[in-house]
Design an enzyme around this catalytic site. Sequence first.
Site, short mmCIF file in Angstrom:
data_model
loop_
_atom_site.label_atom_id
_atom_site.label_comp_id
_atom_site.label_asym_id
_atom_site.label_seq_id
_atom_site.Cartn_x
_atom_site.Cartn_y
_atom_site.Cartn_z
N ASP A 89 0.22 6.34 -8.25
CA ASP A 89 1.50 6.58 -7.59
C ASP A 89 2.62 6.38 -8.61
O ASP A 89 2.39 5.88 -9.70
CB ASP A 89 1.68 5.70 -6.36
CG ASP A 89 1.65 4.22 -6.66
OD1 ASP A 89 1.77 3.86 -7.84
OD2 ASP A 89 1.52 3.41 -5.73
N SER A 90 3.81 6.77 -8.25
CA SER A 90 4.90 6.84 -9.24
C SER A 90 5.55 5.50 -9.52
O SER A 90 6.28 5.35 -10.49
CB SER A 90 5.97 7.80 -8.76
OG SER A 90 6.65 7.26 -7.64
N GLY A 91 5.32 4.51 -8.66
CA GLY A 91 6.03 3.24 -8.76
C GLY A 91 7.26 3.19 -7.89
O GLY A 91 7.85 2.12 -7.69
N ASP A 143 10.20 9.17 -6.70
CA ASP A 143 11.05 9.50 -5.55
C ASP A 143 11.66 8.23 -4.98
O ASP A 143 11.28 7.13 -5.35
CB ASP A 143 10.24 10.23 -4.47
CG ASP A 143 9.17 9.33 -3.86
OD1 ASP A 143 8.64 8.45 -4.59
OD2 ASP A 143 8.86 9.48 -2.67
N ASP A 271 -4.63 7.53 1.64
CA ASP A 271 -4.87 6.26 0.95
C ASP A 271 -4.28 5.14 1.77
O ASP A 271 -3.33 5.35 2.53
CB ASP A 271 -4.24 6.25 -0.45
CG ASP A 271 -2.76 5.86 -0.39
OD1 ASP A 271 -2.44 4.69 -0.67
OD2 ASP A 271 -1.93 6.72 -0.04
N CYS A 309 -25.37 1.30 9.87
CA CYS A 309 -24.59 1.47 8.64
C CYS A 309 -25.48 1.22 7.43
O CYS A 309 -26.30 0.30 7.43
CB CYS A 309 -23.40 0.51 8.65
SG CYS A 309 -22.44 0.52 7.11
N CYS A 314 -24.49 -4.30 5.33
CA CYS A 314 -25.25 -4.08 6.56
C CYS A 314 -26.75 -3.96 6.31
O CYS A 314 -27.56 -4.29 7.18
CB CYS A 314 -24.73 -2.85 7.29
SG CYS A 314 -23.09 -3.08 8.03
#
EC number: 2.4.2.29
Length: 376
Positions: A89-91, A143, A271, A309, A314
């Site tokens: 991600d951009s921070g 952004d 995410d 699972c 599990c």
Amino acid sequence: MYKLLKKSGKARRGEFTTPHGVIQTPVFMNVGTLAAIKGAVSSMDLKEIGCQVELSNTYHLHLRPGDEVVKKMGGLHKFMNWDRPILTDSGGFQVFSLSKIRKIQEEGVYFNSHIDGRKIFMGPEESMRIQSNLASTIAMAFDECVENPAPREYVEKSVERTTRWLHRCKDEMNRLNSLPDTINNKQMLFGINQGGTYEDIRIEHAKTIAKMDLDGYAIGGLAVGESHEDMYRIIDAVVPHLPEDKPIYLMGVGIPSNILEAVDRGVDFFDCVLPARNGRHAHVFTKEGKINLLNAKFELDDRPIDEGCQCPACKHYTRSYIRHLFKAKEMLAMRLCVLHNLYFYNNLMEEIRDAIDGDYFKEYKERKLKEWGGRA
């Protein structure tokens, strides 16, 4: 490059080809903020539980150990021994959420480190340079993530600035990808749609950034306190105005029911820290919804966390034993529950892909929501 393979209603089944492999979508990216999943989960573990994409955090890695250190060590893939795609991600989100003192200007943002208080500057070019040093597969544009609710006038100005920043991000990435010492000179760029909960601002911004021919597009600024209804309303408004031949990423959204609803609206990437964070606190996901293993009723429960699972927890351990580990404050408890939750999410996405392939996604969604009964 994104290839749309099948649609079931608006739900999309696709493949996204990257320099580090093909991503089958829809996909949930496992969040390793500092190039590791919190809970003693290794990159080898991630492969075992079906993780396709790891997500790391530009802001945190810039502060510790430093992006220059990561570059000297050959980039994130080599640093953490992971040969599959990584998104950074951009921070921007951390700058606006963690720093109590910040000053936004046209060139970027001045803020104080949440670790030691030192003054730091980050703008579009700085974010791109840091992400280039990290050599991730996919970099996110810098952004501003506005608070919710925010005054309309401020949101309009913020979105205009975010658009100008996106142009600068693209120019800087093109420059960086042309340099001889750049580790990943095929780094990809995703732009981010903003606009708060104002549909018209969101739509105009989506139309604007869609013209920029980026590698993918994200919907940001959601999952920050708005209602689920508002989230779905914004997704419904934005998705039709983003390119159909590019992946769409809904940032920070990870409640299983939200994922199903967003896939049903055409979203491809997700995410969230939720599965790992919940696992570290004994909250685990099952076919019947989320349960808390610390509850007394699990003290003598000899079943696995989720029957059927195939995760490492599990296959080998009982609810009773894992509850005991939490009570004894053994680190293994966190590890097992984080592994289980991430496996649950990765398996959920595989089931979603199968449902779209088979054109029964609507039925699958309704069945899962009924099984969870509002507990997931």
